[in-house]
Design an enzyme around this catalytic site. Structure first.
Site, PDB file in Angstrom:
ATOM      1  N   GLY A 144      -6.034  31.833   5.004  1.00  0.00           N
ATOM      2  CA  GLY A 144      -6.704  30.653   4.229  1.00  0.00           C
ATOM      3  C   GLY A 144      -5.871  29.519   4.931  1.00  0.00           C
ATOM      4  CB  SER A 145      -4.606  27.859   7.049  1.00  0.00           C
ATOM      5  OG  SER A 145      -5.018  29.081   8.114  1.00  0.00           O
TER       6      SER A 145
END
Length: 248
Positions: A205-206
């Site tokens: 996640g980013s």
């Protein structure tokens, strides 16, 4: 009942063809994901010994981890002037902003396209343009929600500046998020990249920011889903009359 040689060869050929078709549909796992997938798989085996339902939960998590680190092939448009998405995900923001100081791109606003990657997206990052890497700068920071605008200033990030043959400098920033705590980059200063070539990944996640010169013709809008290496974000060869920054 006897089966002649020709029939056996035909069956074998069909099996090989089917196997190739299946392999073509299944994305390989990126080598950086092997330790994680292996760890989840080992934990699943142990959980099966402890209690079967826990083992099945571990198995589902192992499958999810393998999907997270998938490394699919992409068909990248290669016409001169096209800018492709560096990441799978949702285009969360498009705005004119001053680029981070470490990019050394000056103090004039550039067009920033932000792409948010959830934990269900493929996290292998690809170069949005063809060119030479002028510099790579890592900056430690916080791990706030990557969807927030201030994440581009406060969060851990790794920045690349790519010099294109005919369209100036492009900035690419990998930004860690709430879950992601490790930015990985496979490239180095001075290396030449092709459009859509893999250059790194961010775990779990980013966000990816792309900085383009003001006036660049944008071909996407906020809320749109992007595919790394395939979705065209902008076109340098149509520099007049860029899109207005608004959500649809």
């Amino acid at each position: 009942m006897s089966i002649d040689r020709q029939t056996l060869l035909s069956v074998a050929k069909s099996i090989r063809s089917g196997a190739k078709s299946i392999r073509a549909q299944i994305s390989p796992i990126h080598p950086k994901g092997y330790p994680f997938v292996g760890g989840f798989a080992l934990a699943s085996i142990i959980l099966f010994w402890i209690w079967t339902p826990l083992g099945w939960i571990g198995t589902l998590l192992t499958i999810w981890c393998a999907l997270f680190f998938r490394n699919p092939a992409r068909v990248t448009p290669v016409r001169e002037g096209l800018v492709v998405s560096p990441a799978d995900g949702r285009i969360s923001m498009i705005a004119p902003v001053v680029p981070p100081a470490e990019l050394e791109l000056g103090e004039q606003p550039m067009v920033r396209i932000s792409i948010f990657m959830s934990v269900f997206n493929c996290h292998v990052n690809r170069s949005p343009v063809a060119g030479k890497i002028e510099r790579i700068v890592y900056r430690p920071g916080k791990f706030i929600n990557a969807e927030l605008d201030k994440a581009s200033e406060d969060n851990e990030r790794n920045s690349l500046v790519i010099s294109t043959p005919n369209n100036g400098l492009v900035g690419v920033v990998q930004i860690a998020g709430l879950v992601a705590r490790r930015i990985v980059t496979f490239v180095h200063d001075g290396q030449t990249l092709e459009t859509g070539e893999r250059f790194g990944l961010i775990r779990f996640g980013s966000r990816l920011d792309v900085f383009l010169p003001e006036g660049t013709q944008l071909l996407v809008s906020e809320g749109q889903t992007a595919i790394a290496g395939e979705t065209v974000l902008a076109d340098f060869q149509q520099a007049d009359g860029g899109r207005t920054y608004r959500s649809n």
